[in-house]
Motif scaffolding. Structure first.
Motif, PDB file in Angstrom:
ATOM      1  N   SER A   1      -9.053   3.078  -6.557  1.00  0.00           N
ATOM      2  CA  SER A   1      -8.664   3.074  -5.146  1.00  0.00           C
ATOM      3  C   SER A   1      -7.951   1.771  -4.802  1.00  0.00           C
ATOM      4  CB  SER A   1      -9.892   3.251  -4.252  1.00  0.00           C
ATOM      5  OG  SER A   1     -10.682   2.081  -4.247  1.00  0.00           O
ATOM      6  N   GLN A   2      -7.086   1.827  -3.825  1.00  0.00           N
ATOM      7  CA  GLN A   2      -6.406   0.615  -3.362  1.00  0.00           C
ATOM      8  C   GLN A   2      -7.397  -0.325  -2.683  1.00  0.00           C
ATOM      9  OE1 GLN A   2      -2.054   1.564  -2.049  1.00  0.00           O
ATOM     10  NE2 GLN A   2      -3.232   3.451  -1.715  1.00  0.00           N
ATOM     11  N   THR A   3      -8.462   0.234  -2.143  1.00  0.00           N
ATOM     12  CA  THR A   3      -9.517  -0.601  -1.564  1.00  0.00           C
ATOM     13  C   THR A   3     -10.128  -1.499  -2.630  1.00  0.00           C
ATOM     14  OG1 THR A   3     -10.035   1.085   0.085  1.00  0.00           O
ATOM     15  CG2 THR A   3     -11.715  -0.587  -0.331  1.00  0.00           C
ATOM     16  N   ALA A   4     -10.500  -0.907  -3.773  1.00  0.00           N
ATOM     17  CA  ALA A   4     -11.103  -1.695  -4.853  1.00  0.00           C
ATOM     18  C   ALA A   4     -10.124  -2.725  -5.398  1.00  0.00           C
ATOM     19  CB  ALA A   4     -11.582  -0.773  -5.971  1.00  0.00           C
ATOM     20  N   LEU A   5      -8.860  -2.338  -5.518  1.00  0.00           N
ATOM     21  CA  LEU A   5      -7.867  -3.259  -6.076  1.00  0.00           C
ATOM     22  C   LEU A   5      -7.608  -4.437  -5.143  1.00  0.00           C
ATOM     23  CD1 LEU A   5      -5.406  -0.590  -7.494  1.00  0.00           C
ATOM     24  CD2 LEU A   5      -6.840  -2.130  -8.837  1.00  0.00           C
ATOM     25  N   THR A   6      -7.476  -4.185  -3.843  1.00  0.00           N
ATOM     26  CA  THR A   6      -7.237  -5.295  -2.911  1.00  0.00           C
ATOM     27  C   THR A   6      -8.470  -6.182  -2.785  1.00  0.00           C
ATOM     28  OG1 THR A   6      -7.759  -3.816  -1.051  1.00  0.00           O
ATOM     29  CG2 THR A   6      -5.441  -4.125  -1.595  1.00  0.00           C
TER      30      THR A   6
ATOM     31  N   LEU B   1       0.842  -1.191   0.000  1.00  0.00           N
ATOM     32  CA  LEU B   1       0.000   0.000   0.000  1.00  0.00           C
ATOM     33  C   LEU B   1       0.881   1.246   0.000  1.00  0.00           C
ATOM     34  CD1 LEU B   1      -2.580  -1.062   2.744  1.00  0.00           C
ATOM     35  CD2 LEU B   1      -2.861  -1.234   0.273  1.00  0.00           C
ATOM     36  N   ARG B   2       0.496   2.206  -0.813  1.00  0.00           N
ATOM     37  CA  ARG B   2       1.218   3.485  -0.900  1.00  0.00           C
ATOM     38  C   ARG B   2       0.265   4.593  -0.448  1.00  0.00           C
ATOM     39  NH1 ARG B   2       4.612   5.130  -6.222  1.00  0.00           N
ATOM     40  NH2 ARG B   2       6.366   4.606  -4.844  1.00  0.00           N
ATOM     41  N   HIS B   3       0.799   5.652   0.131  1.00  0.00           N
ATOM     42  CA  HIS B   3      -0.046   6.767   0.526  1.00  0.00           C
ATOM     43  C   HIS B   3      -0.817   7.267  -0.700  1.00  0.00           C
ATOM     44  CE1 HIS B   3      -1.413  10.680   1.877  1.00  0.00           C
ATOM     45  NE2 HIS B   3      -1.184  10.265   3.116  1.00  0.00           N
TER      46      HIS B   3
ATOM     47  N   ALA C   1      -7.473  13.409  -0.125  1.00  0.00           N
ATOM     48  CA  ALA C   1      -8.330  12.824   0.913  1.00  0.00           C
ATOM     49  C   ALA C   1      -9.768  12.713   0.440  1.00  0.00           C
ATOM     50  CB  ALA C   1      -8.254  13.668   2.184  1.00  0.00           C
ATOM     51  N   GLU C   2     -10.193  13.637  -0.416  1.00  0.00           N
ATOM     52  CA  GLU C   2     -11.550  13.579  -0.953  1.00  0.00           C
ATOM     53  C   GLU C   2     -11.647  12.535  -2.060  1.00  0.00           C
ATOM     54  OE1 GLU C   2     -15.024  16.642  -2.547  1.00  0.00           O
ATOM     55  OE2 GLU C   2     -12.975  17.371  -2.208  1.00  0.00           O
ATOM     56  N   ALA C   3     -10.639  12.474  -2.911  1.00  0.00           N
ATOM     57  CA  ALA C   3     -10.671  11.524  -4.030  1.00  0.00           C
ATOM     58  C   ALA C   3     -10.580  10.083  -3.558  1.00  0.00           C
ATOM     59  CB  ALA C   3      -9.525  11.822  -5.000  1.00  0.00           C
ATOM     60  N   TYR C   4      -9.799   9.847  -2.499  1.00  0.00           N
ATOM     61  CA  TYR C   4      -9.558   8.479  -2.037  1.00  0.00           C
ATOM     62  C   TYR C   4      -9.999   8.297  -0.584  1.00  0.00           C
ATOM     63  CZ  TYR C   4      -7.105   7.930  -6.400  1.00  0.00           C
ATOM     64  OH  TYR C   4      -6.813   7.868  -7.746  1.00  0.00           O
ATOM     65  N   ALA C   5     -11.222   8.766  -0.312  1.00  0.00           N
ATOM     66  CA  ALA C   5     -11.754   8.680   1.060  1.00  0.00           C
ATOM     67  C   ALA C   5     -11.826   7.244   1.552  1.00  0.00           C
ATOM     68  CB  ALA C   5     -13.132   9.336   1.111  1.00  0.00           C
TER      69      ALA C   5
ATOM     70  N   PHE D   1      -7.857   2.113   5.342  1.00  0.00           N
ATOM     71  CA  PHE D   1      -6.488   1.719   5.677  1.00  0.00           C
ATOM     72  C   PHE D   1      -5.829   2.638   6.707  1.00  0.00           C
ATOM     73  CE2 PHE D   1      -6.808  -0.002   1.212  1.00  0.00           C
ATOM     74  CZ  PHE D   1      -6.848  -1.330   1.593  1.00  0.00           C
ATOM     75  N   GLY D   2      -6.575   3.632   7.167  1.00  0.00           N
ATOM     76  CA  GLY D   2      -6.069   4.466   8.251  1.00  0.00           C
ATOM     77  C   GLY D   2      -5.003   5.475   7.846  1.00  0.00           C
ATOM     78  N   PHE D   3      -4.980   5.874   6.580  1.00  0.00           N
ATOM     79  CA  PHE D   3      -3.984   6.855   6.151  1.00  0.00           C
ATOM     80  C   PHE D   3      -4.243   8.225   6.789  1.00  0.00           C
ATOM     81  CE2 PHE D   3      -3.573   3.956   2.413  1.00  0.00           C
ATOM     82  CZ  PHE D   3      -2.215   3.751   2.494  1.00  0.00           C
ATOM     83  N   THR D   4      -3.186   8.915   7.144  1.00  0.00           N
ATOM     84  CA  THR D   4      -3.264  10.296   7.589  1.00  0.00           C
ATOM     85  C   THR D   4      -2.576  11.165   6.553  1.00  0.00           C
ATOM     86  OG1 THR D   4      -1.218  10.010   8.862  1.00  0.00           O
ATOM     87  CG2 THR D   4      -3.296   9.612  10.022  1.00  0.00           C
TER      88      THR D   4
END
Length: 462
Positions: free
Chosen positions: A382-387, A305-307, A445-449, A455-458
């Motif tokens: 999104s990384q969510t969709a890919l995983t 996972l990448r930021h 943050a809006e594009a990849y909410a 994944f808890g990104f800050t």
């Protein structure tokens, strides 16, 4: 009329699957063999083998039993399958349009209470009403909520599989089992010429009466309902297209490691790291990847996972600045008024690059929200969709984080019994650092909410 060579009844405990199976078995040329892939029994309690295959042999290779069941059963063969049965068999069953799918459901509150009573009385079937055992049971709210989540997750898996393979199923509710018209509709769906004249009356309903009369603590039902998000209001709506598993992009090392790359992530450094481990295989299909897995017991699979902000900028540099995605460049220029240099040429200033990248992030927000009407490139998804797409083939062992990549890869290498080579640095961070500001952070943050929340990104540490 579809031509089926077999069928599967997808159900759960206490949904009436025994009664449904009894009526199916009353049809000439139809045989349902019970819970064939239940982890603890072989179709029926105390059965030692089925078609010459023992429980232990089935557990080693469930597909062998499936093939023999279909080949050696006269007529139409089937079985019952619950969410906690051996999921490996679904790889053969779900994509096969010649295997008919029957989906039986029941009000989960009723099925849960019935299950608790059966546990308390150890009476799972009733054929003689004189032998009825009754009990008042305690309603366990956390257990019920988990029971409901497990069932819902399995139903979503079935629905997604049917949708993506263009199939349909015959749906039955518990109450439908008392309708001979519905049951004969099922026989028509299966392509069976015979029809039922009467329904099987061998099995008796075990727990008639009001639900609250079966419970020691009926007030707990209200607590359970309050704990359940009936309309799924707590879920963040997602209109992002579902992704495939991306199997052709997988890298396999003879060291027993599988890398599922996320586009616009640190693919190049990890490919280099893989090459230094030994021979690398790629270009898989699902069948060949399963074959590789069988030949490499003890294998480990992972992704990185990448930021989201860093990943979006990497996608921007390759797809837009370098010109890999010409169609998308035209969309950004004509539809979003992005001021872009010719492919491969640098921006005139930091401000110009930042402005174009901000427009790109806005497009990513629309794309992941399903608002562009265009195919969403994997580099933008999104990384969510890919995983989740990876998990549709097989859940991964590890989700590594790029900011702790060396540590994560060292752990994987240790599990594989190899010495980890050094991981080369990726220039992506330096490129982003030169243009970063708070507006880009907010836009990402809006594009990849989904990724930030899931994944808890800050905020990105620049």
């Amino acid at each position: 009329m579809p031509a089926f060579h077999s069928f599967v009844v997808f159900a759960e405990m206490r949904t009436g699957s025994n009664l449904l199976e009894a009526n199916l078995n009353a049809l000439p040329g139809v045989t349902s063999h019970g819970e064939v892939f239940n982890r603890y029994i072989l179709g029926k309690k105390d059965r030692s083998d089925l078609f010459g295959i023992t429980l232990e042999e089935r557990d080693r290779d469930p597909r062998r039993l499936l093939h023999r069941l279909r080949a050696e059963t006269p007529g139409l063969a089937g079985f019952r399958f619950f969410h906690d049965h051996d999921l490996r068999i679904l790889d053969d069953v779900l994509p096969d349009p010649a295997c008919a799918k029957i989906i039986l459901t029941r009000n989960p509150l009723e099925s849960y209470v019935s299950w608790k009573i059966a546990q308390a009385t150890d009476q799972w079937k009733l054929t003689n009403p004189k032998r009825l055992k009754t009990a008042r049971v305690r309603f366990d709210v956390p257990e019920f909520v988990q029971h409901l989540r497990d069932i819902q997750a399995f139903q979503l898996l079935l629905t997604h599989s049917l949708q993506t393979t263009g199939q349909t199923a015959f749906y039955l509710d518990y109450e439908d089992l008392g309708s001979i018209e519905v049951m004969n509709g099922l026989t028509a769906f299966l392509g069976v010429e015979a029809r039922l004249k009467t329904l099987d009356d061998t099995l008796k309903k075990q727990n008639p009466g009001a639900l609250e009369d079966k419970l020691e603590n009926p007030e707990a039902i209200a607590e359970a309902i309050a704990a359940v998000d009936v309309f799924n209001l707590g879920r963040t709506p997602s209109f992002e297209p579902r992704r495939a598993a991306g199997v052709p992009n997988v890298l396999a090392s003879d060291a027993g490691l599988l890398f599922f790359p996320i586009r616009s992530g640190p693919e190049v450094p990890i490919r280099d790291w893989f090459m230094r481990l030994g021979d690398v295989t790629e270009g898989f299909e699902q069948k060949s990847l399963r074959h590789w897995k069988r030949k490499h017991p003890g294998h480990r699979s992972f992704t990185v996972l990448r930021h989201p902000l860093l990943r979006a900028h990497a996608a921007f540099r390759h797809k837009i600045v370098a010109g890999e995605a010409q169609d998308l460049r035209r969309i950004l220029i004509n539809g979003f008024l992005a001021e872009l240099q010719p492919p491969g040429e640098p921006f005139a200033s930091t401000e110009a690059e930042r402005a174009a990248f901000l427009i790109f992030l806005n497009y990513c927000r629309l794309a992941t929200g399903g608002q562009t009407g265009s195919r969403v490139d994997p580099s933008l998804a999104s990384q969510t969709a890919l995983t989740q797409g990876f998990a549709s083939f097989q859940p991964l062992d590890r989700l590594l984080r790029e900011d702790r990549l060396a540590e994560g890869l060292a752990t994987l290498a240790a599990e594989a019994g190899v010495t980890p080579p050094a991981i080369a640095p990726d220039p992506a961070e330096a490129a982003l650092r030169s243009i970063w500001d708070e507006t880009l952070e907010a836009a990402a943050a809006e594009a990849y909410a989904r990724d930030y929340m899931g994944f808890g990104f800050t905020r990105w540490r620049n």
